[in-house]
Design a protein around this motif. Sequence first.
Motif, PDB file in Angstrom:
ATOM      1  N   ARG A  68      -3.917  -5.121   0.505  1.00 52.45           N
ATOM      2  CA  ARG A  68      -5.034  -5.990   0.090  1.00 52.45           C
ATOM      3  C   ARG A  68      -5.945  -5.268  -0.891  1.00 52.45           C
ATOM      4  O   ARG A  68      -6.547  -5.880  -1.759  1.00 52.45           O
ATOM      5  CB  ARG A  68      -5.833  -6.450   1.308  1.00 52.45           C
ATOM      6  N   ASN A  69      -6.065  -3.936  -0.754  1.00 52.32           N
ATOM      7  CA  ASN A  69      -6.915  -3.143  -1.644  1.00 52.32           C
ATOM      8  C   ASN A  69      -6.194  -2.714  -2.918  1.00 52.32           C
ATOM      9  O   ASN A  69      -6.764  -1.998  -3.733  1.00 52.32           O
ATOM     10  CB  ASN A  69      -7.429  -1.896  -0.915  1.00 52.32           C
ATOM     11  N   GLY A  70      -4.927  -3.111  -3.092  1.00 49.39           N
ATOM     12  CA  GLY A  70      -4.210  -2.818  -4.321  1.00 49.39           C
ATOM     13  C   GLY A  70      -3.319  -1.592  -4.288  1.00 49.39           C
ATOM     14  O   GLY A  70      -2.842  -1.145  -5.326  1.00 49.39           O
ATOM     15  N   PHE A  71      -3.090  -1.024  -3.112  1.00 44.79           N
ATOM     16  CA  PHE A  71      -2.284   0.196  -3.011  1.00 44.79           C
ATOM     17  C   PHE A  71      -1.045  -0.106  -2.186  1.00 44.79           C
ATOM     18  O   PHE A  71      -1.141  -0.430  -1.019  1.00 44.79           O
ATOM     19  CB  PHE A  71      -3.104   1.296  -2.342  1.00 44.79           C
ATOM     20  N   ASP A  72       0.127  -0.017  -2.808  1.00 49.66           N
ATOM     21  CA  ASP A  72       1.363  -0.225  -2.064  1.00 49.66           C
ATOM     22  C   ASP A  72       2.385   0.832  -2.460  1.00 49.66           C
ATOM     23  O   ASP A  72       2.130   1.677  -3.310  1.00 49.66           O
ATOM     24  CB  ASP A  72       1.908  -1.649  -2.257  1.00 49.66           C
ATOM     25  N   GLN A  73       3.544   0.781  -1.853  1.00 49.72           N
ATOM     26  CA  GLN A  73       4.576   1.789  -2.086  1.00 49.72           C
ATOM     27  C   GLN A  73       4.965   1.864  -3.567  1.00 49.72           C
ATOM     28  O   GLN A  73       5.201   2.941  -4.094  1.00 49.72           O
ATOM     29  CB  GLN A  73       5.802   1.487  -1.224  1.00 49.72           C
ATOM     30  N   GLY A  74       5.022   0.720  -4.266  1.00 51.82           N
ATOM     31  CA  GLY A  74       5.389   0.703  -5.681  1.00 51.82           C
ATOM     32  C   GLY A  74       4.398   1.458  -6.553  1.00 51.82           C
ATOM     33  O   GLY A  74       4.790   2.222  -7.446  1.00 51.82           O
ATOM     34  N   ILE A  75       3.115   1.252  -6.317  1.00 52.82           N
ATOM     35  CA  ILE A  75       2.081   1.966  -7.090  1.00 52.82           C
ATOM     36  C   ILE A  75       2.179   3.457  -6.805  1.00 52.82           C
ATOM     37  O   ILE A  75       2.119   4.289  -7.711  1.00 52.82           O
ATOM     38  CB  ILE A  75       0.676   1.424  -6.769  1.00 52.82           C
ATOM     39  N   TYR A  76       2.356   3.812  -5.524  1.00 54.99           N
ATOM     40  CA  TYR A  76       2.488   5.220  -5.177  1.00 54.99           C
ATOM     41  C   TYR A  76       3.670   5.847  -5.909  1.00 54.99           C
ATOM     42  O   TYR A  76       3.555   6.929  -6.477  1.00 54.99           O
ATOM     43  CB  TYR A  76       2.663   5.400  -3.663  1.00 54.99           C
ATOM     44  N   GLU A  77       4.814   5.185  -5.892  1.00 50.69           N
ATOM     45  CA  GLU A  77       6.004   5.740  -6.543  1.00 50.69           C
ATOM     46  C   GLU A  77       5.773   5.957  -8.035  1.00 50.69           C
ATOM     47  O   GLU A  77       6.204   6.956  -8.599  1.00 50.69           O
ATOM     48  CB  GLU A  77       7.227   4.846  -6.315  1.00 50.69           C
ATOM     49  N   THR A  78       5.089   5.032  -8.679  1.00 50.20           N
ATOM     50  CA  THR A  78       4.769   5.180 -10.103  1.00 50.20           C
ATOM     51  C   THR A  78       3.907   6.417 -10.330  1.00 50.20           C
ATOM     52  O   THR A  78       4.171   7.214 -11.239  1.00 50.20           O
ATOM     53  CB  THR A  78       4.049   3.920 -10.625  1.00 50.20           C
ATOM     54  N   MET A 103       3.318  12.783  -1.427  1.00 45.47           N
ATOM     55  CA  MET A 103       3.972  11.907  -0.459  1.00 45.47           C
ATOM     56  C   MET A 103       2.964  10.885   0.054  1.00 45.47           C
ATOM     57  O   MET A 103       1.768  11.151   0.087  1.00 45.47           O
ATOM     58  CB  MET A 103       4.514  12.731   0.712  1.00 45.47           C
ATOM     59  N   VAL A 104       3.465   9.743   0.450  1.00 48.50           N
ATOM     60  CA  VAL A 104       2.636   8.761   1.149  1.00 48.50           C
ATOM     61  C   VAL A 104       3.472   8.173   2.272  1.00 48.50           C
ATOM     62  O   VAL A 104       4.677   7.985   2.129  1.00 48.50           O
ATOM     63  CB  VAL A 104       2.081   7.664   0.201  1.00 48.50           C
ATOM     64  N   TRP A 136      -0.718   7.890   5.793  1.00 47.05           N
ATOM     65  CA  TRP A 136      -1.083   9.235   5.331  1.00 47.05           C
ATOM     66  C   TRP A 136      -0.732   9.381   3.866  1.00 47.05           C
ATOM     67  O   TRP A 136       0.332   8.946   3.427  1.00 47.05           O
ATOM     68  CB  TRP A 136      -0.341  10.302   6.139  1.00 47.05           C
ATOM     69  N   LEU A 137      -1.607   9.989   3.111  1.00 51.30           N
ATOM     70  CA  LEU A 137      -1.391  10.305   1.709  1.00 51.30           C
ATOM     71  C   LEU A 137      -1.528  11.816   1.579  1.00 51.30           C
ATOM     72  O   LEU A 137      -2.453  12.410   2.145  1.00 51.30           O
ATOM     73  CB  LEU A 137      -2.463   9.602   0.870  1.00 51.30           C
ATOM     74  N   TYR A 138      -0.597  12.437   0.869  1.00 56.54           N
ATOM     75  CA  TYR A 138      -0.618  13.889   0.691  1.00 56.54           C
ATOM     76  C   TYR A 138      -0.829  14.187  -0.783  1.00 56.54           C
ATOM     77  O   TYR A 138      -0.181  13.593  -1.640  1.00 56.54           O
ATOM     78  CB  TYR A 138       0.691  14.507   1.199  1.00 56.54           C
TER      79      TYR A 138
END
Length: 143
Positions: free
Chosen positions: A80-90, A44-45, A53-55
């Motif tokens: 800005r660092n390249g981490f968003d909801q789309g990357i997390y979901e992938t 989860m994020v 929070w990242l789990y």
Amino acid sequence: MKTLSILAIGTALLGASLSAFAHHGFAVEYDRSKRLTLVGKLTMVDLENPHGWLYIDAKDSQGKIVNWALELPGPALLRRNGFDQGIYETMRTSGEVVTVTAYAAKDGSKHAIGESLTRADGKTVIPLQRGGGFGRGQRQGQG
């Protein structure tokens, strides 16, 4: 008038001290000498302000799966660092195994502050903190 000025200064000082107390610093909660490397799958994020929070489910030294809660900066810095909801979901839906470096909480709980996340390809590093993860990370796609 003098009483009103003293009251205003006292109120301003109280407000400033409460604000500083509410927004804790790294050294208050985390131990810089306890650097962790967690390998596992994201579960989860929660990208929210002021901290996200990242789990991650990672194995402990006995091989037991433990869910770690990693504190992150707010969503604007993560984007800005390249981490968003789309990357997390992938990463989550594919079951990708990632490596996260973090600093453990002083209280010994399964809670830490994230430093960087390395994707399964071993090359893509996503800094999870301002300045690239305490000066050691690099932007996604570099390296």
